[in-house]
Design an enzyme around this catalytic site. Structure first.
Site, short mmCIF file in Angstrom:
data_model
loop_
_atom_site.label_atom_id
_atom_site.label_comp_id
_atom_site.label_asym_id
_atom_site.label_seq_id
_atom_site.Cartn_x
_atom_site.Cartn_y
_atom_site.Cartn_z
CD GLU A 108 -2.84 -1.22 2.36
OE1 GLU A 108 -4.07 -1.00 2.30
OE2 GLU A 108 -2.24 -1.53 3.41
CD GLU A 128 -3.17 -6.32 3.56
OE1 GLU A 128 -2.52 -5.26 3.64
OE2 GLU A 128 -3.17 -7.01 2.52
N1 T1G Z 1 4.57 -7.84 11.28
C1 T1G Z 1 5.32 -8.28 12.31
N2 T1G Z 1 6.22 -9.31 12.23
C2 T1G Z 1 6.34 -9.88 11.03
C3 T1G Z 1 5.57 -9.48 9.90
C4 T1G Z 1 4.67 -8.39 10.06
N3 T1G Z 1 3.93 -7.93 9.06
N4 T1G Z 1 5.92 -10.27 8.87
C5 T1G Z 1 6.86 -11.11 9.32
N5 T1G Z 1 7.12 -10.90 10.61
C6 T1G Z 1 8.11 -11.58 11.46
C7 T1G Z 1 7.84 -13.06 11.64
O1 T1G Z 1 7.00 -13.30 12.73
C8 T1G Z 1 9.24 -13.61 11.90
O2 T1G Z 1 9.57 -13.33 13.24
C9 T1G Z 1 10.12 -12.74 11.02
O3 T1G Z 1 9.36 -11.55 10.78
C10 T1G Z 1 10.46 -13.37 9.70
O4 T1G Z 1 9.25 -13.74 9.07
C11 T1G Z 1 -2.85 -1.72 6.82
C12 T1G Z 1 -2.85 -3.90 8.42
C13 T1G Z 1 7.11 -11.25 4.36
C14 T1G Z 1 6.67 -13.29 3.08
O5 T1G Z 1 0.55 -10.50 5.74
O6 T1G Z 1 4.06 -13.22 4.80
O7 T1G Z 1 -0.28 -4.62 6.43
O8 T1G Z 1 9.82 -15.63 14.10
O9 T1G Z 1 9.75 -16.21 8.97
O10 T1G Z 1 9.66 -16.75 5.47
O11 T1G Z 1 -3.30 -3.16 5.09
O12 T1G Z 1 6.87 -12.95 6.73
O13 T1G Z 1 11.81 -14.37 13.37
O14 T1G Z 1 10.53 -13.68 15.42
O15 T1G Z 1 7.75 -15.24 7.77
O16 T1G Z 1 11.10 -14.81 4.73
C15 T1G Z 1 0.19 -7.82 5.95
C16 T1G Z 1 3.27 -11.21 6.55
C17 T1G Z 1 0.21 -7.28 7.34
C18 T1G Z 1 2.87 -10.39 5.36
C19 T1G Z 1 8.64 -13.18 4.64
N6 T1G Z 1 1.43 -8.47 5.68
N7 T1G Z 1 4.62 -11.73 6.42
O17 T1G Z 1 8.63 -14.55 4.84
O18 T1G Z 1 10.08 -14.76 6.96
S1 T1G Z 1 -1.33 -6.53 7.73
C20 T1G Z 1 1.51 -9.79 5.60
C21 T1G Z 1 4.88 -12.73 5.54
C22 T1G Z 1 -1.26 -5.01 6.95
C23 T1G Z 1 -2.44 -2.98 6.16
C24 T1G Z 1 -2.53 -4.20 7.02
C25 T1G Z 1 6.28 -13.26 5.54
C26 T1G Z 1 7.14 -12.70 4.40
P1 T1G Z 1 10.48 -14.30 14.07
P2 T1G Z 1 9.14 -15.09 8.21
P3 T1G Z 1 9.94 -15.29 5.46
#
Ligand code: T1G
Ligand code: NAD
Length: 701
Positions: A108, A128
């Site tokens: 976004e 999301e």
């Molecule tokens: N927030 C907080 N922590 C996060 C995070 C996030 N968005 N994404 C990953 N982590 C942490 C995860 O817990 C782990 O922590 C470490 O980062 C590595 O992640 C307004 C409200 C990007 C594809 O849905 O899909 O934006 O275990 O092991 O395999 O519209 O992480 O090491 O302590 O998964 O390389 C929307 C979520 C949020 C993407 C990378 N975003 N993340 O994968 O690493 S809602 C998502 C992923 C939002 C707005 C709304 C994947 C990745 P730890 P990982 P990876």
């Protein structure tokens, strides 16, 4: 700003804003504040004619900091929408230079920029819905303006990340690059300056949404498909509503409506459950006494003993990960049969266009057959998948102990047997563990990593790394009969059988469990998996069953009628040739009713709620025992086992998370009631009693 995870620099006339908040540049409050301040800095610098935003480390941004949800910081100004509005309204062109991943709020943020360039191997999307919410910072309003409604529906409602070339193709990205994002961004910005390219607000690009205005059929059709595909999920349907708003409402009104939907979903049980699942899946790899940097052993060559149902799938899982594998069978006939099935499976993937001819040939050639144990000598890891018989497995492990090189890992795929006893058949128990794959092993994502008493820490660490290599979710569990998944499954099935004796029919139980959110009920699942394995396990357990303990033999009698499920055209249900639709069978219903009469049970009707209580509360109870015994490390691990191995609905978070939403007290009280009526098999676990008395839940552990 003490904690500023952003940096600002100037490259000639280009102001460069770098986000640097490992591990994934989550857009928490400090990051938002930093970007906003840096933007003002660049805008107020007369030398700066264009601005670039990029991420440090391995990606642009994974979006909002999910860990901040539920805390005040999540909505402390500047909010993400405010930061994006400031970027979009900037008087100088702003370029997003994307590498790695731009997901959710990260995407976004890029949509608010005036131009987007992406690394050739980057991935972009708005996932999301996988967290039970919708994009909440303009994604449902800006994306359709850039890529059109159909592409926006696909991206947002399905929640998948798109490879950059695809994102470029649909108009989400203006240009692809190779190399460092900062440098590529500056180069692009300089080209813009030279070409006189100015700010380009996404909110003003209305052509593509106007093209879909009033075309209700697009949304109606998508809702129909989504309701079928994402059964029971709120967020995907809500996302369609918000995208439809983008076509019918002015931008600002569409944004307001998006926010209302977002806030409602964020507070929903479904989203809390799916966020729990997200973090639980990441926690499973953290083993308290095994540091994350524990050195692992190389697995470059694998072996599989037994090329039956599981051996075939396990060999394919290795081949799919590019690991050469040898499979060993008792005789040529069995070997040929197994290899032929593997080829057939790849041929059907080829026929469905999932793989190319070249891939098919490569995968088939990655798997070799042998009858000679000597061919296992140079394997780095061997998985045994022969019949579920202790004597046979011990013989196989003793043989592997003789031929395999020092340092090789020896694993068993047993469903129920004692891994320590198998390990004791070798002189290297430290190199032995269970690797419990689920059928079909090349498809199912779950891998139970069964840690024996003597299994070395680096062997466990290697198994966790291997799980990632095989694109599986590895969950470390201790040794007990059935480990975590199957032991809980047995409690669930036991009660499902009893419910039949007390008055329900298979299709009624299956409907209740399906409506709860499982892809299928227990009896349809049993017919699909085949009734043979369960029969052998029950026979194996019979000798140890306490006298007088209640036991239902209905399924044993079905097996003894040579009804093994789908593969024999009949099991709990009957099946038309070539059709997997379960058809209730009067013969089985008569057998169930006659059994009740024989047991002196007056049959009664069961409500769906009663069936759920009776089948899932004992499952949770068994989970509590597994935590008490230390077989499972965390309640979240149990949830991950059930989400990835048994189809537990993700929007319920897994059995232990679901138990907390129901209230542990409620479950405890019900089990006490059921125990009084049906006996000690339903006695609440000590841990459940403790938590109930303390008014706590599994999340408090
Ligand atoms: N927030 C907080 N922590 C996060 C995070 C996030 N968005 N994404 C990953 N982590 C942490 C995860 O817990 C782990 O922590 C470490 O980062 C590595 O992640 C307004 C409200 C990007 C594809 O849905 O899909 O934006 O275990 O092991 O395999 O519209 O992480 O090491 O302590 O998964 O390389 C929307 C979520 C949020 C993407 C990378 N975003 N993340 O994968 O690493 S809602 C998502 C992923 C939002 C707005 C709304 C994947 C990745 P730890 P990982 P990876
Ligand atoms: P299967 O009967 O389909 O295959 C077993 C294979 O082992 C046969 O092909 C047989 O020829 C071969 N075999 C027997 N003795 C052998 C020996 N001495 N050397 C080499 N090969 C030998 O059984 P399966 O369903 O693949 O189960 C295998 C193991 O996996 C069992 O321990 C089972 O409990 C476990 N398991 C099964 C499932 C499942 O759903 N089927 C799931 C998880 C684990």
């Amino acid at each position: 700003m003490s904690d500023d995870p952003t940096q600002y620099s100037r490259k000639g006339a280009v102001g460069v804003i770098a986000i640097d908040r490992p591990p994934v540049n989550g857009l928490g409050h400090a990051v938002r504040e930093g970007i906003h301040a840096r933007l003002q800095e660049a805008l107020s610098d007369p030398e700066v004619l264009a601005i670039v935003i990029h991420g440090g480390g391995r990606m642009f941004s994974a979006g909002a900091d999910i860990k901040e949800f539920g805390s005040e910081l999540a909505f402390t100004p500047p909010t993400l929408s405010e930061v994006i509005d400031a970027i979009e309204g900037a008087g100088k062109p702003v370029v997003a230079a994307i590498h790695g991943v731009a997901a959710g709020g990260g995407c976004e943020l890029a949509l608010g920029c005036h131009y987007r360039i992406a690394g050739i191997d980057a991935r972009l999307g708005l996932p999301e819905v996988t967290l039970g919410i919708i994009p909440g910072a303009g994604g449902t309003q800006r994306l359709p303006r850039l890529v059109g409604v159909p592409a926006a529906l696909d991206l947002i409602v399905q929640g998948k990340l798109n490879p950059a070339p695809k994102a470029h193709e649909i108009g989400l990205v203006d240009e692809l690059f190779e190399g460092e994002p900062a440098a590529a961004g500056v180069l692009y910005a300089k080209k813009l300056i030279t070409a006189g390219g100015g700010p380009r607000r996404t909110r003003d690009q209305n052509e593509r949404v106007e093209a879909a205005r009033g075309k209700d059929e697009i949304f109606a059709q998508y809702r129909k498909e989504t309701a079928r595909r994402a059964r029971g999920l709120e967020a995907p349907l809500a996302a369609i509503d918000s995208i439809e708003n983008a076509t019918n409402l002015p931008f600002e009104e569409g944004m307001k409506a998006e926010r209302v939907i977002f806030d409602r979903l964020l507070a929903s049980e479904q989203s809390q459950a799916m966020r729990h699942a997200f973090f639980a899946e990441r926690e499973v790899a953290k083993i308290p006494d095994i540091p994350r940097d524990t050195p692992t052993r190389e697995v470059k060559k694998a072996g599989v003993i037994g090329c039956g149902t599981m051996g075939q799938g396990i060999a394919m899982a290795f081949a799919n990960a590019g690991i050469p594998v040898r499979v060993l069978e008792v005789d040529q006939e069995a070997l040929d049969a197994g290899l032929e099935k593997i080829e057939k499976t790849y041929d059907s993937s080829l026929a469905k266009g999932r793989i190319s001819q070249e891939d098919r040939d490569l995968l088939v050639s990655t798997i070799a057959g042998t009858l000679d144990y000597a061919d296992m000598a140079d394997a780095d890891l061997v998985v045994e998948a022969v019949f579920e018989d202790m004597g046979l497995k011990k013989k196989v492990f003793a043989r592997l102990d003789e031929v395999c090189r020092a340092g090789a890992i020896l694993a068993t795929n047993t469903s129920t047997l004692d891994v320590d006893e198998i390990a004791a058949a070798t002189g290297r128990p430290g190199d032995v563990l269970g690797l419990h794959f689920f059928s079909p092993a090349h498809v199912m994502r779950l891998l139970e990593i069964v840690r024996g008493d003597q299994t070395a820490k680096d062997v466990v660490a290697t198994a966790l790394a291997l799980a990632q290599q095989l694109k599986k979710t590895g969950v470390v569990v201790g040794v007990c009969e059935g480990f975590v998944g199957n032991r809980m499954l047995l409690a669930y099935l036991r009660e499902a059988y009893f419910v039949l004796e007390e008055g329900a029919l298979p299709q009624e139980v299956d409907k209740a469990i399906c409506d709860f959110g499982f892809p299928m009920g227990p009896f349809t699942m049993l017919d699909m998996a085949g009734l043979g394995v369960g029969y052998l396990i029950r026979k194996h357990q019979a000798a140890r069953r306490p006298a007088g303990e209640r036991y239902s033999d209905i399924e044993d009698r079905i097996v003894e009628m040579d009804r093994l499920g789908q593969k024999t055209g009949a099991g709990w249900y009957r099946y038309e040739k070539g059709d997997r639709t379960p058809i209730p069978d009067p013969e089985i219903e008569a057998m169930i009713v006659e059994t009740s009469a024989k047991l002196g049970i007056e049959r009664r009707t069961f409500s769906d709620a009663e069936i759920i209580e009776r089948c899932l509360y004992p499952l949770v109870n068994e989970g509590a025992k597994l935590l008490d015994e230390g077989i499972a490390i965390r309640a979240g691990d149990i949830d991950v086992v059930w989400l990835h191995g048994y189809g537990f609905p993700r929007h319920k978070g897994g059995p232990m998370f679901w138990a907390d939403t129901m209230g542990v007290r409620t479950i405890y009280d019900k089990l006490v009631e059921l125990q009084a009526e049906h006996g000690d098999l339903l006695a609440p676990a000590e841990l459940l009693e403790e938590l109930a008395e303390q008014g706590k839940g599994f999340a408090d552990l």
